[in-house]
Scaffold this motif. Sequence first.
Motif, PDB file in Angstrom:
ATOM      1  N   SER A  24       4.810  68.223  76.507  1.00  0.00           N
ATOM      2  CA  SER A  24       5.913  67.425  77.311  1.00  0.00           C
ATOM      3  C   SER A  24       6.520  66.528  76.714  1.00  0.00           C
ATOM      4  N   ASP A  25       6.224  66.787  75.496  1.00  0.00           N
ATOM      5  CA  ASP A  25       7.232  65.099  74.238  1.00  0.00           C
ATOM      6  C   ASP A  25       9.273  66.042  74.191  1.00  0.00           C
ATOM      7  N   LEU A  26       8.518  67.852  73.635  1.00  0.00           N
ATOM      8  CA  LEU A  26       9.624  68.485  73.358  1.00  0.00           C
ATOM      9  C   LEU A  26      10.499  68.973  75.384  1.00  0.00           C
ATOM     10  N   ARG A  27       9.793  69.266  76.251  1.00  0.00           N
ATOM     11  CA  ARG A  27       9.815  69.756  77.189  1.00  0.00           C
ATOM     12  C   ARG A  27      10.903  68.110  77.568  1.00  0.00           C
ATOM     13  N   ARG A  28      11.015  66.848  77.820  1.00  0.00           N
ATOM     14  CA  ARG A  28      11.334  65.929  77.844  1.00  0.00           C
ATOM     15  C   ARG A  28      12.255  65.600  76.951  1.00  0.00           C
ATOM     16  N   GLN A  29      12.519  66.647  76.151  1.00  0.00           N
ATOM     17  CA  GLN A  29      14.424  66.799  75.927  1.00  0.00           C
ATOM     18  C   GLN A  29      15.557  67.229  75.785  1.00  0.00           C
ATOM     19  N   LEU A  58      18.672  72.649  75.899  1.00  0.00           N
ATOM     20  CA  LEU A  58      17.941  73.600  75.456  1.00  0.00           C
ATOM     21  C   LEU A  58      18.041  73.490  73.721  1.00  0.00           C
ATOM     22  N   VAL A  59      19.361  75.180  74.194  1.00  0.00           N
ATOM     23  CA  VAL A  59      19.979  75.401  73.487  1.00  0.00           C
ATOM     24  C   VAL A  59      20.617  74.960  72.203  1.00  0.00           C
ATOM     25  N   ALA A  60      21.273  73.064  72.493  1.00  0.00           N
ATOM     26  CA  ALA A  60      21.710  72.920  71.794  1.00  0.00           C
ATOM     27  C   ALA A  60      20.662  72.077  70.710  1.00  0.00           C
ATOM     28  N   ARG A  61      18.788  71.741  71.589  1.00  0.00           N
ATOM     29  CA  ARG A  61      18.396  70.924  70.772  1.00  0.00           C
ATOM     30  C   ARG A  61      17.548  71.672  69.596  1.00  0.00           C
ATOM     31  N   LEU A  62      17.677  73.221  70.533  1.00  0.00           N
ATOM     32  CA  LEU A  62      16.302  74.239  69.218  1.00  0.00           C
ATOM     33  C   LEU A  62      17.580  74.548  68.085  1.00  0.00           C
ATOM     34  N   GLU A  70      18.605  59.656  79.686  1.00  0.00           N
ATOM     35  CA  GLU A  70      18.213  60.034  78.746  1.00  0.00           C
ATOM     36  C   GLU A  70      17.856  61.768  77.595  1.00  0.00           C
ATOM     37  N   LEU A  71      19.305  62.491  78.130  1.00  0.00           N
ATOM     38  CA  LEU A  71      19.085  63.852  77.449  1.00  0.00           C
ATOM     39  C   LEU A  71      20.100  64.023  76.692  1.00  0.00           C
ATOM     40  N   THR A  72      21.100  62.843  76.864  1.00  0.00           N
ATOM     41  CA  THR A  72      22.768  63.127  75.927  1.00  0.00           C
ATOM     42  C   THR A  72      22.847  61.658  75.648  1.00  0.00           C
TER      43      THR A  72
END
Length: 179
Positions: free
Chosen positions: A39-44, A150-154, A67-69
């Motif tokens: 959940s904590d990672l997916r919410r990002q 997701l790509v940006a986060r990873l 809250e994503l960006t």
Amino acid sequence: MSARTLQNAYGTLTEPTTLTVQRRLPGPIERVWAYLTDSDLRRQWLAAGDMPMEVGAKVELVWRNDELTDPPGRRPEGFPNEHRMSCRITELDPPHRLAITWGSTGGVSFVLAEDGDRDGVLLSVTHRRVDERSTLLNVSTGWHMHLDVLVARLTGQQPAPFWDRWTGLRHEYERRTPV
């Protein structure tokens, strides 16, 4: 393999009401799996919500796209600050396959495959039975944008303002999607 190779790839209709979107991501595969299921990672990048790892388990997804960006950009009319949806896990094969119900559609599957060496992962998201064009446009745009976050986060990048990019993508999907 470059994590950016499929970063801007548009979703495609693999059947008249089935959308598939793919992204190449930096692994290992277990790391990407965690971004789908924790959940904590997916919410990002998508939505929060505890996900018990068992077929039939209930999952409540909670979107807070503002809250994503940072900044979030300008939210289009009609989109709430928060959206909730109850889902169920229908398939589970860690760390390769996860499928869940999705509202009134035929559900969503996430398939992870090692791509090249151990550090590359191909993520395929398939959203089935999206019957109405307006829903298909929102689903296509949403998956595209969320996967870009997701790509940006990873990759340790700063994602574009969510809503501004979403609005631009929505216009492009309107142009690309058959009537």
